[in-house]
Motif scaffolding. Structure first.
Motif, PDB file in Angstrom:
ATOM      1  N   LEU A  14      10.017 -36.311  -4.978  1.00 12.89           N
ATOM      2  CA  LEU A  14       9.812 -37.648  -4.477  1.00 12.89           C
ATOM      3  C   LEU A  14       8.695 -37.355  -3.254  1.00 12.89           C
ATOM      4  O   LEU A  14       9.413 -36.688  -2.132  1.00 12.89           O
ATOM      5  N   ARG A  15       7.640 -38.150  -3.195  1.00 19.26           N
ATOM      6  CA  ARG A  15       6.873 -38.078  -1.821  1.00 19.26           C
ATOM      7  C   ARG A  15       6.532 -39.467  -1.568  1.00 19.26           C
ATOM      8  O   ARG A  15       6.577 -40.531  -2.006  1.00 19.26           O
ATOM      9  N   ALA A  16       6.762 -39.745  -0.244  1.00 15.75           N
ATOM     10  CA  ALA A  16       6.263 -41.075   0.610  1.00 15.75           C
ATOM     11  C   ALA A  16       4.900 -41.520   0.015  1.00 15.75           C
ATOM     12  O   ALA A  16       4.621 -42.527  -0.285  1.00 15.75           O
ATOM     13  N   GLU A  17       3.970 -40.531  -0.035  1.00 15.49           N
ATOM     14  CA  GLU A  17       2.436 -40.620  -0.126  1.00 15.49           C
ATOM     15  C   GLU A  17       2.109 -39.809  -1.343  1.00 15.49           C
ATOM     16  O   GLU A  17       2.399 -38.724  -1.252  1.00 15.49           O
ATOM     17  N   PRO A  18       1.187 -40.304  -2.420  1.00 13.14           N
ATOM     18  CA  PRO A  18       0.960 -39.415  -3.432  1.00 13.14           C
ATOM     19  C   PRO A  18      -0.001 -38.670  -3.013  1.00 13.14           C
ATOM     20  O   PRO A  18      -0.979 -38.984  -2.000  1.00 13.14           O
ATOM     21  N   THR A  19      -0.301 -37.403  -3.517  1.00 16.89           N
ATOM     22  CA  THR A  19      -1.048 -36.425  -3.199  1.00 16.89           C
ATOM     23  C   THR A  19      -2.344 -36.872  -4.110  1.00 16.89           C
ATOM     24  O   THR A  19      -2.434 -37.247  -5.051  1.00 16.89           O
ATOM     25  N   PRO A  20      -3.544 -35.973  -3.811  1.00 13.27           N
ATOM     26  CA  PRO A  20      -4.548 -36.186  -4.730  1.00 13.27           C
ATOM     27  C   PRO A  20      -4.479 -35.796  -5.995  1.00 13.27           C
ATOM     28  O   PRO A  20      -4.860 -36.279  -7.052  1.00 13.27           O
ATOM     29  N   GLN A  21      -3.746 -34.607  -6.283  1.00 10.82           N
ATOM     30  CA  GLN A  21      -3.320 -34.392  -7.396  1.00 10.82           C
ATOM     31  C   GLN A  21      -2.446 -35.247  -8.412  1.00 10.82           C
ATOM     32  O   GLN A  21      -2.620 -35.493  -9.472  1.00 10.82           O
ATOM     33  N   ASP A  22      -1.623 -36.025  -7.619  1.00 12.86           N
ATOM     34  CA  ASP A  22      -0.786 -37.199  -8.154  1.00 12.86           C
ATOM     35  C   ASP A  22      -1.911 -38.275  -8.494  1.00 12.86           C
ATOM     36  O   ASP A  22      -1.476 -38.682  -9.798  1.00 12.86           O
ATOM     37  N   ASN A  23      -2.592 -38.560  -7.769  1.00 15.53           N
ATOM     38  CA  ASN A  23      -3.742 -39.604  -8.011  1.00 15.53           C
ATOM     39  C   ASN A  23      -4.493 -39.076  -9.586  1.00 15.53           C
ATOM     40  O   ASN A  23      -4.440 -40.113 -10.298  1.00 15.53           O
ATOM     41  N   ILE A  24      -4.902 -37.878  -9.531  1.00 17.74           N
ATOM     42  CA  ILE A  24      -5.561 -37.344 -10.922  1.00 17.74           C
ATOM     43  C   ILE A  24      -4.667 -37.625 -11.805  1.00 17.74           C
ATOM     44  O   ILE A  24      -4.808 -38.184 -12.999  1.00 17.74           O
ATOM     45  N   LYS A  25      -3.210 -37.150 -11.719  1.00 16.01           N
ATOM     46  CA  LYS A  25      -2.195 -37.122 -12.757  1.00 16.01           C
ATOM     47  C   LYS A  25      -2.008 -38.656 -13.461  1.00 16.01           C
ATOM     48  O   LYS A  25      -2.006 -38.928 -14.617  1.00 16.01           O
ATOM     49  N   GLN A  26      -1.932 -39.432 -12.357  1.00 11.69           N
ATOM     50  CA  GLN A  26      -1.929 -41.096 -12.745  1.00 11.69           C
ATOM     51  C   GLN A  26      -2.878 -41.511 -13.388  1.00 11.69           C
ATOM     52  O   GLN A  26      -2.661 -42.267 -14.606  1.00 11.69           O
ATOM     53  N   ALA A  27      -4.266 -41.020 -13.108  1.00 12.53           N
ATOM     54  CA  ALA A  27      -5.278 -41.762 -13.714  1.00 12.53           C
ATOM     55  C   ALA A  27      -5.191 -41.253 -15.315  1.00 12.53           C
ATOM     56  O   ALA A  27      -5.912 -41.753 -16.216  1.00 12.53           O
ATOM     57  N   ILE A  28      -4.911 -39.776 -15.551  1.00 19.67           N
ATOM     58  CA  ILE A  28      -4.768 -39.252 -16.768  1.00 19.67           C
ATOM     59  C   ILE A  28      -4.093 -40.220 -17.779  1.00 19.67           C
ATOM     60  O   ILE A  28      -4.241 -40.413 -18.757  1.00 19.67           O
ATOM     61  N   GLN A  29      -2.668 -40.262 -17.053  1.00 18.75           N
ATOM     62  CA  GLN A  29      -1.510 -40.916 -17.675  1.00 18.75           C
ATOM     63  C   GLN A  29      -1.953 -42.272 -18.294  1.00 18.75           C
ATOM     64  O   GLN A  29      -1.593 -42.919 -19.126  1.00 18.75           O
ATOM     65  N   ALA A  30      -2.996 -42.993 -17.274  1.00 16.85           N
ATOM     66  CA  ALA A  30      -3.366 -44.392 -17.427  1.00 16.85           C
ATOM     67  C   ALA A  30      -4.675 -44.317 -18.503  1.00 16.85           C
ATOM     68  O   ALA A  30      -5.211 -45.523 -18.925  1.00 16.85           O
ATOM     69  N   GLY A  31      -5.175 -43.120 -19.017  1.00 17.29           N
ATOM     70  CA  GLY A  31      -6.283 -43.305 -20.042  1.00 17.29           C
ATOM     71  C   GLY A  31      -7.515 -43.318 -19.129  1.00 17.29           C
ATOM     72  O   GLY A  31      -8.670 -43.416 -19.654  1.00 17.29           O
ATOM     73  N   GLN A  32      -7.333 -43.332 -17.784  1.00 14.19           N
ATOM     74  CA  GLN A  32      -8.706 -43.510 -16.877  1.00 14.19           C
ATOM     75  C   GLN A  32      -9.258 -42.010 -16.975  1.00 14.19           C
ATOM     76  O   GLN A  32      -9.109 -41.520 -15.466  1.00 14.19           O
ATOM     77  N   LEU A  33      -9.948 -41.641 -17.765  1.00 13.83           N
ATOM     78  CA  LEU A  33     -10.282 -40.101 -17.795  1.00 13.83           C
ATOM     79  C   LEU A  33     -11.243 -40.030 -16.849  1.00 13.83           C
ATOM     80  O   LEU A  33     -11.658 -39.140 -16.187  1.00 13.83           O
ATOM     81  N   GLU A  34     -12.566 -40.594 -16.725  1.00 17.24           N
ATOM     82  CA  GLU A  34     -13.609 -40.691 -15.978  1.00 17.24           C
ATOM     83  C   GLU A  34     -13.273 -40.742 -14.523  1.00 17.24           C
ATOM     84  O   GLU A  34     -13.812 -40.118 -13.682  1.00 17.24           O
ATOM     85  N   GLN A  35     -12.210 -41.669 -14.237  1.00 20.79           N
ATOM     86  CA  GLN A  35     -11.827 -41.876 -12.691  1.00 20.79           C
ATOM     87  C   GLN A  35     -10.980 -40.683 -12.526  1.00 20.79           C
ATOM     88  O   GLN A  35     -11.337 -39.949 -11.231  1.00 20.79           O
ATOM     89  N   ALA A  36     -10.130 -40.100 -13.474  1.00 23.86           N
ATOM     90  CA  ALA A  36      -9.511 -38.932 -13.244  1.00 23.86           C
ATOM     91  C   ALA A  36     -10.537 -37.496 -12.919  1.00 23.86           C
ATOM     92  O   ALA A  36     -10.367 -36.751 -12.001  1.00 23.86           O
ATOM     93  N   LEU A  37     -11.589 -37.617 -13.583  1.00 20.21           N
ATOM     94  CA  LEU A  37     -12.489 -36.562 -13.440  1.00 20.21           C
ATOM     95  C   LEU A  37     -13.297 -36.592 -12.220  1.00 20.21           C
ATOM     96  O   LEU A  37     -13.859 -35.593 -11.351  1.00 20.21           O
ATOM     97  N   LYS A  38     -13.554 -37.735 -11.976  1.00 15.50           N
ATOM     98  CA  LYS A  38     -14.268 -38.160 -10.585  1.00 15.50           C
ATOM     99  C   LYS A  38     -13.563 -37.519  -9.421  1.00 15.50           C
ATOM    100  O   LYS A  38     -14.105 -37.152  -8.437  1.00 15.50           O
ATOM    101  N   LEU A  39     -12.104 -37.846  -9.173  1.00 15.05           N
ATOM    102  CA  LEU A  39     -11.113 -37.512  -8.341  1.00 15.05           C
ATOM    103  C   LEU A  39     -11.001 -35.884  -8.121  1.00 15.05           C
ATOM    104  O   LEU A  39     -11.191 -35.539  -7.295  1.00 15.05           O
TER     105      LEU A  39
END
Length: 359
Positions: A14-39
């Motif tokens: 558990l982290r207080a703030e998400p890391t850049p990798q966490d943001n990428i994983k969340q975008a992939i989970q949400a199906g936002q592949l273009e956003q994930a690729l950009k990050l």
């Protein structure tokens, strides 16, 4: 080709703030592949050799249907990190998706050599070995494995998570060898007995009579007429044979269309894609590989699919046929119907789709 279940493993910390990798994983989970690729590209500029980032790049490529690029990405990862079992596992899944089962098995075995207790790799290897056994069994019976066997579901790992490598032998699913083929399947592979060509003419029967009976003498002197009368019925009429052959083709085309709709409904990608001929023309001048990738993503991503065929009309001319029908399609949150035409060609004993149009 295999169905892929794209499971993304989330870190348990558990982290207080998400890391850049966490943001990428969340975008992939949400199906936002273009956003994930950009990050991802932003982070790769900072750390171009970062292994988790390179791994996530392969995951995004796989989900976008760029199978060859994803394979190249995971290959390079295994070359620089030979103990990275997750990369070997994903190579096994991607090779299976391309129908290369031997390469798939080899990489899944390498995944278990590096971490023998990886449950996902165990399940995937078990499914691939089962599929190879089925193909061997089907080959022995001269059965088309693309039609008779359904593809297993393999798990593509979404991140590198050492905690997933803990011993979990109780979760490993074992798959038995190919189930025995029923008697009807074996009998259908046997050649049909040859039809007799000899005319069905009863032999002349001479009943002994006394010489003093004139009627008997006259009957014995007359030629046998039943043979002459029944001779024309010995050979079937060409018209009857053609009609019978046409009815058989009609039935075979109907069964092929029904099997195609059923495979689509069951998300059985091996049987679904196997219903299309090698000469199939995808829409909009799309390449066959791109079309198959798009269909893979569209179909497997749905939770449920149901395809019904109504008012089917079939026309057969030689080794070509057309099937016109009303298609009722229903998935997770969509329902609609359309009039569709499948143009088909007979290759061996199978009717395959060469063109698909919506009227």
């Amino acid at each position: 080709m295999f169905q892929m279940v794209l499971g993304l493993a989330c870190s348990s910390a558990l982290r207080a703030e998400p890391t850049p990798q966490d943001n990428i994983k969340q975008a992939i989970q949400a199906g936002q592949l273009e956003q994930a690729l950009k990050l991802l590209q932003q982070e790769r500029q900072i750390a171009p050799k970062d292994v988790p980032l390179r791994f996530l790049e392969g995951v995004i490529q796989a989900q976008q249907g760029q199978t060859d690029k994803a394979i190249e990405t995971f290959k390079k990862l295994t070359e620089s990190n030979p103990d990275l079992s997750e990369a070997y596992n994903n190579l096994g899944v991607l090779y299976a998706a391309k129908g290369k089962l031997e390469e798939s098995r080899s990489n899944l075995e390498k995944a278990l050599q590096t971490h023998p207790s990886y449950a996902a790799a165990h399940r995937n290897l078990s499914d691939v070995q089962s599929q190879l056994a089925k193909q061997t069994y089907a080959k022995a019976l001269q059965i088309d494995s693309k039609v008779k066997n359904s593809a297993p579901q393999l798990t593509l790992l979404g991140s590198i998570d050492p905690q997933k490598r803990a011993p979990v032998y109780a979760q490993v699913q074992t798959t038995s060898a190919a189930p025995p083929v029923g008697a009807s399947s074996i009998e259908s592979a046997k050649p049909a007995p040859a039809a007799s060509t000899s005319p069905s003419v009863p032999a002349a029967v001479v009943t002994p009579t006394t010489p003093s009976t004139p009627a008997a003498q006259v009957a014995a002197a007359k030629p046998s007429t039943p043979a002459a009368a029944e001779a024309p019925k010995a050979e079937p009429k060409k018209e009857d044979a053609q009609q019978k052959h046409a009815k058989t083709d009609q039935t075979d085309v109907r069964n092929a269309v029904s099997a195609w709709a059923k495979a689509w409904s069951q998300k059985d990608m091996a049987r679904y894609l196997g219903a299309y001929a090698s000469s199939f023309s995808p829409p909009d001048k799309m390449s066959r590989a791109k079309w198959e990738s798009d269909r893979q993503i569209r179909i497997v991503s749905k939770k449920t699919i149901n395809v019904e065929i109504n008012a089917l009309k079939i026309e057969v001319s030689g080794n070509k046929a057309s099937a016109r029908f009303q298609q009722v399609y229903e998935s997770d949150n969509f329902k609609g119907n359309s009039h569709k035409t499948l143009e088909m060609i007979k290759q061996g004993d199978r009717w395959l789709i060469t063109r698909e149009t919506v009227n």
